[in-house]
Design a protein around this motif. Structure first.
Motif, PDB file in Angstrom:
ATOM      1  N   TYR A 200       0.794  -1.237   0.000  1.00 25.03           N
ATOM      2  CA  TYR A 200       0.000   0.000   0.000  1.00 25.03           C
ATOM      3  C   TYR A 200       0.823   1.283   0.000  1.00 25.03           C
ATOM      4  CZ  TYR A 200       0.614  -0.528   5.051  1.00 25.03           C
ATOM      5  OH  TYR A 200       1.144  -0.698   6.305  1.00 25.03           O
ATOM      6  N   PRO A 201       2.016   1.356   0.635  1.00 23.53           N
ATOM      7  CA  PRO A 201       2.745   2.636   0.588  1.00 23.53           C
ATOM      8  C   PRO A 201       3.060   3.092  -0.838  1.00 23.53           C
ATOM      9  CG  PRO A 201       3.633   1.279   2.338  1.00 23.53           C
ATOM     10  CD  PRO A 201       2.690   0.399   1.534  1.00 23.53           C
ATOM     11  N   ASP A 202       3.252   2.139  -1.750  1.00 25.80           N
ATOM     12  CA  ASP A 202       3.561   2.499  -3.136  1.00 25.80           C
ATOM     13  C   ASP A 202       2.428   3.283  -3.786  1.00 25.80           C
ATOM     14  OD1 ASP A 202       5.940   1.095  -2.838  1.00 25.80           O
ATOM     15  OD2 ASP A 202       5.144  -0.737  -3.754  1.00 25.80           O
ATOM     16  N   PHE A 203       1.214   3.137  -3.290  1.00 23.67           N
ATOM     17  CA  PHE A 203       0.048   3.784  -3.876  1.00 23.67           C
ATOM     18  C   PHE A 203      -0.449   4.970  -3.042  1.00 23.67           C
ATOM     19  CE2 PHE A 203       0.285  -0.628  -5.131  1.00 23.67           C
ATOM     20  CZ  PHE A 203       0.255  -0.523  -6.509  1.00 23.67           C
ATOM     21  N   VAL A 204       0.003   5.041  -1.800  1.00 24.73           N
ATOM     22  CA  VAL A 204      -0.420   6.120  -0.904  1.00 24.73           C
ATOM     23  C   VAL A 204       0.510   7.324  -0.983  1.00 24.73           C
ATOM     24  CG1 VAL A 204      -0.802   6.744   1.515  1.00 24.73           C
ATOM     25  CG2 VAL A 204      -1.615   4.549   0.644  1.00 24.73           C
ATOM     26  N   HIS A 205       1.811   7.071  -1.055  1.00 25.36           N
ATOM     27  CA  HIS A 205       2.754   8.196  -1.108  1.00 25.36           C
ATOM     28  C   HIS A 205       2.447   9.170  -2.250  1.00 25.36           C
ATOM     29  CE1 HIS A 205       5.263   7.243   2.272  1.00 25.36           C
ATOM     30  NE2 HIS A 205       5.569   6.042   1.816  1.00 25.36           N
ATOM     31  N   PRO A 206       2.119   8.710  -3.454  1.00 28.04           N
ATOM     32  CA  PRO A 206       1.790   9.677  -4.513  1.00 28.04           C
ATOM     33  C   PRO A 206       0.541  10.512  -4.203  1.00 28.04           C
ATOM     34  CG  PRO A 206       2.294   7.539  -5.477  1.00 28.04           C
ATOM     35  CD  PRO A 206       2.204   7.339  -3.990  1.00 28.04           C
ATOM     36  N   VAL A 207      -0.461   9.913  -3.573  1.00 27.65           N
ATOM     37  CA  VAL A 207      -1.667  10.655  -3.179  1.00 27.65           C
ATOM     38  C   VAL A 207      -1.288  11.727  -2.172  1.00 27.65           C
ATOM     39  CG1 VAL A 207      -3.901  10.530  -2.009  1.00 27.65           C
ATOM     40  CG2 VAL A 207      -3.245   8.727  -3.626  1.00 27.65           C
ATOM     41  N   ALA A 208      -0.560  11.328  -1.134  1.00 30.43           N
ATOM     42  CA  ALA A 208      -0.170  12.263  -0.080  1.00 30.43           C
ATOM     43  C   ALA A 208       0.728  13.372  -0.618  1.00 30.43           C
ATOM     44  CB  ALA A 208       0.521  11.508   1.052  1.00 30.43           C
ATOM     45  N   THR A 209       1.601  13.046  -1.542  1.00 33.92           N
ATOM     46  CA  THR A 209       2.475  14.051  -2.146  1.00 33.92           C
ATOM     47  C   THR A 209       1.661  15.069  -2.923  1.00 33.92           C
ATOM     48  OG1 THR A 209       4.341  12.522  -2.234  1.00 33.92           O
ATOM     49  CG2 THR A 209       4.411  14.405  -3.735  1.00 33.92           C
ATOM     50  N   ASP A 210       0.666  14.600  -3.666  1.00 32.96           N
ATOM     51  CA  ASP A 210      -0.205  15.526  -4.411  1.00 32.96           C
ATOM     52  C   ASP A 210      -0.981  16.442  -3.473  1.00 32.96           C
ATOM     53  OD1 ASP A 210       0.509  14.930  -6.994  1.00 32.96           O
ATOM     54  OD2 ASP A 210      -1.375  13.934  -7.526  1.00 32.96           O
ATOM     55  N   VAL A 211      -1.478  15.897  -2.362  1.00 31.91           N
ATOM     56  CA  VAL A 211      -2.201  16.713  -1.382  1.00 31.91           C
ATOM     57  C   VAL A 211      -1.230  17.713  -0.751  1.00 31.91           C
ATOM     58  CG1 VAL A 211      -3.408  16.681   0.843  1.00 31.91           C
ATOM     59  CG2 VAL A 211      -3.986  14.986  -0.912  1.00 31.91           C
ATOM     60  N   GLU A 212      -0.086  17.238  -0.364  1.00 25.90           N
ATOM     61  CA  GLU A 212       0.929  18.055   0.294  1.00 25.90           C
ATOM     62  C   GLU A 212       1.372  19.230  -0.591  1.00 25.90           C
ATOM     63  OE1 GLU A 212       4.791  16.753   2.822  1.00 25.90           O
ATOM     64  OE2 GLU A 212       4.604  15.822   0.851  1.00 25.90           O
ATOM     65  N   ASN A 213       1.506  18.973  -1.881  1.00 28.95           N
ATOM     66  CA  ASN A 213       1.983  19.999  -2.816  1.00 28.95           C
ATOM     67  C   ASN A 213       0.871  20.853  -3.409  1.00 28.95           C
ATOM     68  OD1 ASN A 213       4.638  19.179  -2.435  1.00 28.95           O
ATOM     69  ND2 ASN A 213       4.573  17.730  -4.139  1.00 28.95           N
ATOM     70  N   GLY A 214      -0.375  20.559  -3.044  1.00 29.17           N
ATOM     71  CA  GLY A 214      -1.494  21.344  -3.544  1.00 29.17           C
ATOM     72  C   GLY A 214      -1.871  21.033  -4.981  1.00 29.17           C
TER      73      GLY A 214
END
Length: 144
Positions: free
Chosen positions: A42-56
């Motif tokens: 799951y981290p392989d699919f969550v980190h990109p989501v969180a990065t997109d949220v984090e970067n706006g």
């Protein structure tokens, strides 16, 4: 609204149903999740989501795994991400109203697809109340 979604193998069917619902509502979806039932990390699919949220790059995120815990823990490692584990619609509403959560974490093994869609509907349509809650959210450290 632009929304990123990520899931592991336990959340694939949920993801498809949620994406379909959101697209019918006119939202733009960025899909980082697996599209199969094959076991994945799951981290392989969550980190990109969180990065997109984090970067706006997106307005909100949706993450799904069996318990919802692993994906929430992973997402919350990112600065500016407030991922809330939700299993009923009332928790999804409070996560937005009181915690200004920007990512909803859904436990696929403990909710039905209709429940998950309803939680997402409420999560994306509920505003943050601010006020006394803003004071509290501002006390959540970005870095410890």
């Amino acid at each position: 609204m632009k929304i990123a979604i990520g899931n592991d193998h336990a959340g694939t069917d949920y993801k498809f149903a949620i994406v379909n619902f959101l697209q019918e509502q006119g939202h733009t979806i960025v899909n980082y999740g697996t599209d199969t039932l094959d076991s994945v990390d799951y981290p392989d699919f969550v980190h990109p989501v969180a990065t997109d949220v984090e970067n706006g790059n997106v307005d909100l995120g949706i993450i799904i795994c069996g318990s919802g815990n692993g994906v929430a823990i992973t997402a919350n490692k990112h600065q500016k991400v407030r991922a809330a584990l939700c299993w009923i619609k009332e928790i999804a509403e409070l996560a937005r109203q009181h915690n200004n959560a920007n990512v909803i974490s859904i436990p696929a093994r403990y909710t039905s697809i209709p429940q998950a869609i309803e939680m997402v509907r409420i999560f994306i349509s509920t505003p943050f109340e601010g006020g006394r809650h803003e004071n509290r959210v501002n006390k959540i450290p970005i870095k410890c």
